[in-house]
Write a protein that holds these residues in place. Structure first.
Motif, PDB file in Angstrom:
ATOM      1  N   TYR A  66      37.553  41.376  41.691  1.00  0.00           N
ATOM      2  CA  TYR A  66      36.921  41.983  40.588  1.00  0.00           C
ATOM      3  C   TYR A  66      36.502  41.271  39.486  1.00  0.00           C
ATOM      4  CZ  TYR A  66      38.647  46.120  43.323  1.00  0.00           C
ATOM      5  OH  TYR A  66      38.871  47.057  44.443  1.00  0.00           O
ATOM      6  N   TRP A  67      35.390  41.756  38.942  1.00  0.00           N
ATOM      7  CA  TRP A  67      34.958  41.192  37.516  1.00  0.00           C
ATOM      8  C   TRP A  67      36.033  41.604  36.574  1.00  0.00           C
ATOM      9  CZ3 TRP A  67      31.545  37.617  38.213  1.00  0.00           C
ATOM     10  CH2 TRP A  67      30.400  37.803  39.304  1.00  0.00           C
ATOM     11  N   THR A  68      36.351  40.616  35.640  1.00  0.00           N
ATOM     12  CA  THR A  68      37.338  40.848  34.479  1.00  0.00           C
ATOM     13  C   THR A  68      36.862  42.164  33.710  1.00  0.00           C
ATOM     14  OG1 THR A  68      38.016  38.589  34.391  1.00  0.00           O
ATOM     15  CG2 THR A  68      38.456  39.913  32.585  1.00  0.00           C
TER      16      THR A  68
ATOM     17  N   GLY B 247      39.275  45.375  33.907  1.00  0.00           N
ATOM     18  CA  GLY B 247      40.040  45.811  35.166  1.00  0.00           C
ATOM     19  C   GLY B 247      41.580  45.861  34.973  1.00  0.00           C
ATOM     20  N   GLY B 248      41.964  44.677  34.310  1.00  0.00           N
ATOM     21  CA  GLY B 248      43.277  44.397  34.298  1.00  0.00           C
ATOM     22  C   GLY B 248      44.183  45.599  33.563  1.00  0.00           C
ATOM     23  N   GLU B 249      43.639  45.853  32.416  1.00  0.00           N
ATOM     24  CA  GLU B 249      44.137  46.980  31.505  1.00  0.00           C
ATOM     25  C   GLU B 249      43.958  48.228  32.120  1.00  0.00           C
ATOM     26  OE1 GLU B 249      43.733  43.556  28.760  1.00  0.00           O
ATOM     27  OE2 GLU B 249      42.514  43.987  30.415  1.00  0.00           O
TER      28      GLU B 249
ATOM     29  N   ALA C  95      33.617  43.194  43.089  1.00  0.00           N
ATOM     30  CA  ALA C  95      32.297  42.138  43.393  1.00  0.00           C
ATOM     31  C   ALA C  95      32.369  41.993  45.222  1.00  0.00           C
ATOM     32  CB  ALA C  95      32.659  40.845  42.724  1.00  0.00           C
ATOM     33  N   ASP C  96      31.194  41.198  45.405  1.00  0.00           N
ATOM     34  CA  ASP C  96      31.305  41.024  46.925  1.00  0.00           C
ATOM     35  C   ASP C  96      32.467  39.893  47.197  1.00  0.00           C
ATOM     36  OD1 ASP C  96      28.924  42.408  47.112  1.00  0.00           O
ATOM     37  OD2 ASP C  96      27.698  40.718  46.964  1.00  0.00           O
ATOM     38  N   GLY C  97      33.194  40.204  48.165  1.00  0.00           N
ATOM     39  CA  GLY C  97      34.069  39.214  48.521  1.00  0.00           C
ATOM     40  C   GLY C  97      35.520  39.937  48.215  1.00  0.00           C
TER      41      GLY C  97
ATOM     42  N   GLU D  15      33.660  36.180  35.704  1.00  0.00           N
ATOM     43  CA  GLU D  15      34.670  35.488  36.292  1.00  0.00           C
ATOM     44  C   GLU D  15      35.315  36.852  37.036  1.00  0.00           C
ATOM     45  OE1 GLU D  15      36.933  34.062  32.805  1.00  0.00           O
ATOM     46  OE2 GLU D  15      38.228  36.057  32.874  1.00  0.00           O
ATOM     47  N   GLN D  16      35.806  36.413  38.294  1.00  0.00           N
ATOM     48  CA  GLN D  16      36.610  37.294  39.032  1.00  0.00           C
ATOM     49  C   GLN D  16      37.944  36.418  39.020  1.00  0.00           C
ATOM     50  OE1 GLN D  16      34.494  37.364  42.754  1.00  0.00           O
ATOM     51  NE2 GLN D  16      32.590  37.401  41.514  1.00  0.00           N
ATOM     52  N   THR D  17      38.983  37.319  38.516  1.00  0.00           N
ATOM     53  CA  THR D  17      40.290  36.856  38.519  1.00  0.00           C
ATOM     54  C   THR D  17      41.079  37.300  39.331  1.00  0.00           C
ATOM     55  OG1 THR D  17      40.398  38.513  36.500  1.00  0.00           O
ATOM     56  CG2 THR D  17      40.184  36.171  35.886  1.00  0.00           C
ATOM     57  N   ALA D  18      42.222  36.581  39.846  1.00  0.00           N
ATOM     58  CA  ALA D  18      43.089  36.743  40.840  1.00  0.00           C
ATOM     59  C   ALA D  18      44.187  37.920  40.232  1.00  0.00           C
ATOM     60  CB  ALA D  18      43.957  35.574  41.445  1.00  0.00           C
ATOM     61  N   TRP D  19      44.468  37.866  39.066  1.00  0.00           N
ATOM     62  CA  TRP D  19      45.149  38.611  38.340  1.00  0.00           C
ATOM     63  C   TRP D  19      44.809  40.179  38.065  1.00  0.00           C
ATOM     64  CZ3 TRP D  19      43.401  40.513  33.829  1.00  0.00           C
ATOM     65  CH2 TRP D  19      42.492  39.440  33.055  1.00  0.00           C
ATOM     66  N   THR D  20      43.386  40.250  38.113  1.00  0.00           N
ATOM     67  CA  THR D  20      42.836  41.543  38.145  1.00  0.00           C
ATOM     68  C   THR D  20      42.962  42.135  39.244  1.00  0.00           C
ATOM     69  OG1 THR D  20      41.161  41.039  36.093  1.00  0.00           O
ATOM     70  CG2 THR D  20      40.542  42.924  37.585  1.00  0.00           C
TER      71      THR D  20
END
Length: 355
Positions: free
Chosen positions: A300-302, A264-266, A295-297, A315-320
């Motif tokens: 986003y999944w990485t 997602g980040g890229e 994701a729920d909430g 993992e669901q990362t804040a930076w994504t």
């Protein structure tokens, strides 16, 4: 939860409604610690670059107090030489988990600080953070090599790693230009920074041999565009040359070839680079594609391994989430975000005439 009324600028058909944007912002806010630190997710480490990316997303959503708290964390935990460690245990500065110090991680504070100032016009913030930015840039430029590229990092014992990463140097180019913008605003001329930015931009554009070969990674493909070193025909040619190699239609952008893994980040960063080139159609397409990672909430999944039909890592990362919100903000016309990523209104430095 953040009010949808504060996230109307983050509405993008097929990507985010105001309510969904508010949910995503609230998800990032929930990761942020009371001291302002924003780890990847609770229980994981913080790195300075991704911490700033998430803080910028908070500013784009109007959460200025939370963003300022993130920058206050940077100011409090900056090392005496102007750097930060590469990783901290869930934002705990007393427990760095990686004592090396990476050049692009340390430089990116300048982008976030300038973005926050443009978002708030808070002169007291600019005054407080100017020494932080100046020290960080001074530390980074001590790693600049004779060819203009920036050495990757210092090891925990202080040893310089002079090898340069194209992605890192392209990011530092953007950081230097934001630092120069802050310096100009404050009436603090920095001719050495101007020279350094010119040489660095030239190296990124003209001398791939000066960087480690990381061409398998999509970031090395699009970051010279995202960081602003490449624009116009050269940027369009670079994007076209790597499109079929890295882009998986309907799913997103590979992190590394040949792995069947989109991230997602890229993907969001590529969308932001496409926006900077005026290619808004494909930028929106990519942001729509990666909604399968939502994701729920609202986070986003990485990434997603498409050959196995599996989310990975779990993992669901804040930076994504932050990178997606910044891309949406730019597409929606948020002026501070546009300014730091469009490359048109930032100082360019002094371009070399040879070599």
């Amino acid at each position: 939860m953040t009010s949808p009324g504060r996230t109307e600028r983050l509405v993008l058909p097929g990507v985010l409604t105001a309510g969904q944007a508010a949910e995503t912002v609230a998800g990032i806010a929930a990761v942020q610690r009371a001291d302002g630190a924003i780890p990847w997710f609770r229980g994981h480490h913080l790195d300075p670059w991704d911490h700033v990316e998430a803080a910028m997303a908070l500013d784009a959503a109007g959460e200025h107090a939370r963003a300022e708290a993130a920058y206050r964390w940077l100011a409090v935990h900056q090392l005496p030489d102007g750097s930060w460690y590469a990783a901290y245990a869930d934002g705990d500065a007393a427990r760095p988990t990686d004592r090396s110090r990476e050049s692009n991680f340390c430089a990116y504070a300048a982008v976030g600080v300038w973005h926050h100032y443009l978002s708030t016009r808070d002169e007291s913030f600019a005054e407080r953070m100017w020494p932080v930015v100046a020290r960080a840039i001074g530390w980074v430029l001590a790693l600049q090599q004779p060819g203009g590229q920036i050495g990757w990092k210092r090891e925990p014992d202080g040893t310089v790693v002079p090898d340069a990463l194209l992605t890192g140097s392209a990011s530092i180019y953007q950081s230097l230009r934001c630092a120069l913008a802050l310096a100009e605003h404050r009436g603090e001329p920095q001719p050495d920074w101007e020279l350094a930015a010119g040489w660095l931009g030239h190296a990124v554009r003209q001398h791939p041999e000066r960087f480690l070969d990381k061409s398998r990674y999509s970031m090395d493909w699009y970051y010279p565009v995202l960081g602003g070193a490449l624009r116009g025909a050269a940027a369009e040619e670079r994007i076209a040359a790597g499109w079929d190699r890295f882009v998986v239609p309907g799913l997103g952008v590979r992190c590394v070839v040949p792995n069947p893994w989109v991230t997602g980040g890229e993907s969001a960063e590529l969308a932001l680079a496409l926006w900077a080139l005026g290619d808004t159609g494909r930028a929106v397409d990519i942001l729509q594609w990666i909604q399968h990672l939502r994701a729920d909430g609202g986070l986003y999944w990485t990434g997603y391994v498409f050959e196995d039909d599996a989310v990975w890592p779990r993992e669901q990362t804040a930076w994504t989430a932050g990178s997606l919100l910044l891309a949406v903000a730019a597409l929606g016309g948020d002026k501070p975000t546009a300014t730091v990523f469009d490359g048109e209104s930032l100082p360019r430095g002094l371009e070399p005439r040879c070599c």
